[in-house]
Design a protein around this motif. Structure first.
Motif, PDB file in Angstrom:
ATOM      1  N   ASP A 128       0.840  -1.199   0.000  1.00 24.63           N
ATOM      2  CA  ASP A 128       0.000   0.000   0.000  1.00 24.63           C
ATOM      3  C   ASP A 128       0.877   1.252   0.000  1.00 24.63           C
ATOM      4  O   ASP A 128       1.920   1.301   0.674  1.00 24.63           O
ATOM      5  N   LYS A 137       2.069   4.776   1.069  1.00 23.34           N
ATOM      6  CA  LYS A 137       1.986   5.588   2.277  1.00 23.34           C
ATOM      7  C   LYS A 137       1.572   7.023   1.936  1.00 23.34           C
ATOM      8  O   LYS A 137       1.922   7.542   0.870  1.00 23.34           O
ATOM      9  N   GLU A 179      -3.376   0.184  -3.757  1.00 22.66           N
ATOM     10  CA  GLU A 179      -2.975  -1.021  -3.025  1.00 22.66           C
ATOM     11  C   GLU A 179      -2.966  -2.219  -3.969  1.00 22.66           C
ATOM     12  O   GLU A 179      -3.830  -2.346  -4.843  1.00 22.66           O
ATOM     13  N   ALA A 185      -5.127  -7.507   6.033  1.00 18.50           N
ATOM     14  CA  ALA A 185      -5.544  -6.110   5.893  1.00 18.50           C
ATOM     15  C   ALA A 185      -5.430  -5.375   7.229  1.00 18.50           C
ATOM     16  O   ALA A 185      -5.012  -4.204   7.276  1.00 18.50           O
ATOM     17  N   ARG A 186      -5.781  -6.044   8.324  1.00 20.54           N
ATOM     18  CA  ARG A 186      -5.702  -5.403   9.651  1.00 20.54           C
ATOM     19  C   ARG A 186      -4.252  -5.214  10.079  1.00 20.54           C
ATOM     20  O   ARG A 186      -3.907  -4.215  10.719  1.00 20.54           O
ATOM     21  N   SER A 223      -2.943  -2.126   8.420  1.00 16.87           N
ATOM     22  CA  SER A 223      -3.397  -0.873   9.024  1.00 16.87           C
ATOM     23  C   SER A 223      -2.576  -0.480  10.240  1.00 16.87           C
ATOM     24  O   SER A 223      -2.604   0.678  10.661  1.00 16.87           O
ATOM     25  N   LEU A 224      -1.819  -1.429  10.808  1.00 17.32           N
ATOM     26  CA  LEU A 224      -1.017  -1.148  12.002  1.00 17.32           C
ATOM     27  C   LEU A 224       0.395  -0.666  11.671  1.00 17.32           C
ATOM     28  O   LEU A 224       1.131  -0.268  12.574  1.00 17.32           O
ATOM     29  N   CYS A 225       0.784  -0.703  10.397  1.00 18.55           N
ATOM     30  CA  CYS A 225       2.140  -0.266  10.024  1.00 18.55           C
ATOM     31  C   CYS A 225       2.394   1.183  10.450  1.00 18.55           C
ATOM     32  O   CYS A 225       3.457   1.510  10.980  1.00 18.55           O
ATOM     33  N   SER A 226       1.423   2.065  10.200  1.00 17.98           N
ATOM     34  CA  SER A 226       1.605   3.468  10.575  1.00 17.98           C
ATOM     35  C   SER A 226       1.641   3.640  12.087  1.00 17.98           C
ATOM     36  O   SER A 226       2.388   4.484  12.605  1.00 17.98           O
ATOM     37  N   GLN A 227       0.858   2.831  12.802  1.00 18.08           N
ATOM     38  CA  GLN A 227       0.841   2.930  14.269  1.00 18.08           C
ATOM     39  C   GLN A 227       2.203   2.611  14.863  1.00 18.08           C
ATOM     40  O   GLN A 227       2.642   3.263  15.819  1.00 18.08           O
TER      41      GLN A 227
END
Length: 357
Positions: free
Chosen positions: A181, A183, A226, A302-303, A306-310
């Motif tokens: 995906d 950034k 993506e 997918a979930r 979504s945690l990569c940025s966190q």
């Protein structure tokens, strides 16, 4: 022209189509023309030459069309539809005609002086043989173009699976998926505008496609900015193909850093998530048939993405991937966290990966 970089997969496709073209014209002469009046009049001792000679000329024709496909036709897509079709098939028709004439002159010159051959050329152009070969090669060229266009939208493996009905009944497989995906996509789209942003994504996915072929990945889908790719898990674990693909893709973008800065003012960065597990593969029948993959693996991946940025990391993988990726010495694996993903009750271990220098 020296600065033009032709995508690896397009070169392979062109070579495959050239081989089919060459075999097709050889088969045509062998099956269809050896019994026609024009061929019967050829001396018996010379008949065996016509098939290999026709294949050689057919290869030359396909090579010219193939080079045009790689270097010329792509530039003509900016023209109107009618102009593009006229230019493209005008070139193909001209190449076929010149190829047929060359075949006639080379073959006949074995037995006759060149002056006689040139005098007979108008009769050859009006002959049934010339017309039959022309129609065959034109139709064959159109068919190969349709096949090439189809593989641009559906990869060859998916087409073959559909033809043999592999997933007519739902089938369980153990697959490894990677989600890749872009950034800061929202910020980039607002900064560049939708048209320029689409050009950026298109150039990035062209680089990704080269990596896809190199690492034998299967494309599931592109969704906006993506990409979702997958492998049979046995192959993925032995080769570390998903991880290799991601880092090679990042390296390919880095190599074009100056181009991206000059064209878009920024260098794109992509993040990734990798997970494996059992999925059900089936065909959805609606307005068009689609091969789809059902299972918790995709939702989990997918979930994780979504945690990569966190966690401020570029790549996260599940415990399943960590088990086999740690055996490949060129990567460093580190535990990022243990989290309860949305919709799950048990903790999921997430790991970051870094390529050793």
């Amino acid at each position: 022209m020296a600065n033009v970089k032709i995508p690896y997969h397009k070169i392979i496709t062109t070579l495959m189509l050239s081989a089919l073209y060459t075999a097709g014209i050889g088969l045509f002469f062998y099956v269809k023309l050896l019994g026609t009046e024009e061929i019967i009049l050829i001396k018996q001792s010379s008949r065996f030459v016509i098939v290999p000679l026709s294949m050689a000329i057919g290869f030359c024709i396909s090579l010219v069309i193939g080079i045009a496909e790689l270097l010329v036709f792509e530039k003509w897509t900016k023209y109107s539809f009618l102009k593009f079709v006229l230019y493209k098939y005008g070139l193909i028709i001209t190449t076929i005609i010149l190829g047929e004439i060359s075949l006639f002159i080379i073959f006949e010159n074995k037995n006759e002086p060149i002056e006689n051959v040139l005098n007979d050329l108008p009769n050859f152009i009006k002959s049934d043989t010339f017309i039959a070969v022309f129609i065959y090669l034109l139709v064959f060229s159109i068919a190969l173009n349709i096949w090439a266009a189809a593989t641009e939208y559906l990869e060859p493996a998916a087409i073959l699976d559909s033809l043999v009905g592999r997933y007519k009944q739902p089938k369980e497989e153990i697959l490894t998926f990677i989600f890749i995906d872009l950034k800061s996509s929202t910020r980039l789209a607002e900064k560049l505008g939708h048209k320029t942003y689409s050009q950026l994504v298109d150039e990035c996915f062209a680089l990704l496609t080269d990596c896809l072929y190199q690492h034998k990945a299967n494309l599931y889908q592109f969704v906006g900015d993506e990409a979702v790719l997958f492998w049979q898990s046995d192959y993925a674990s032995k080769t570390a193909a998903p991880i290799n693909l991601y880092f090679d893709f990042c390296r390919a973008i880095e190599h074009k850093k100056q181009h991206f800065l000059a064209t878009f003012g920024e260098v794109p960065h992509f993040r990734a998530a990798i997970h494996e597990g059992t999925v059900t593969v089936t065909v959805i029948k609606s307005m068009k048939k689609c091969i789809v993959y059902h299972g918790d693996v995709l939702n989990t991946c997918a979930r994780i993405m979504s945690l990569c940025s966190q966690y401020n990391v570029d790549i996260l993988v599940s415990k399943n991937i960590k088990k086999w990726s740690s055996t490949h010495k060129k990567y460093e694996i580190a535990l990022a966290d243990k989290v309860v993903l949305r919709g799950k009750e048990q903790e999921t271990e997430l790991y970051t990966i870094r390529r050793n220098s």
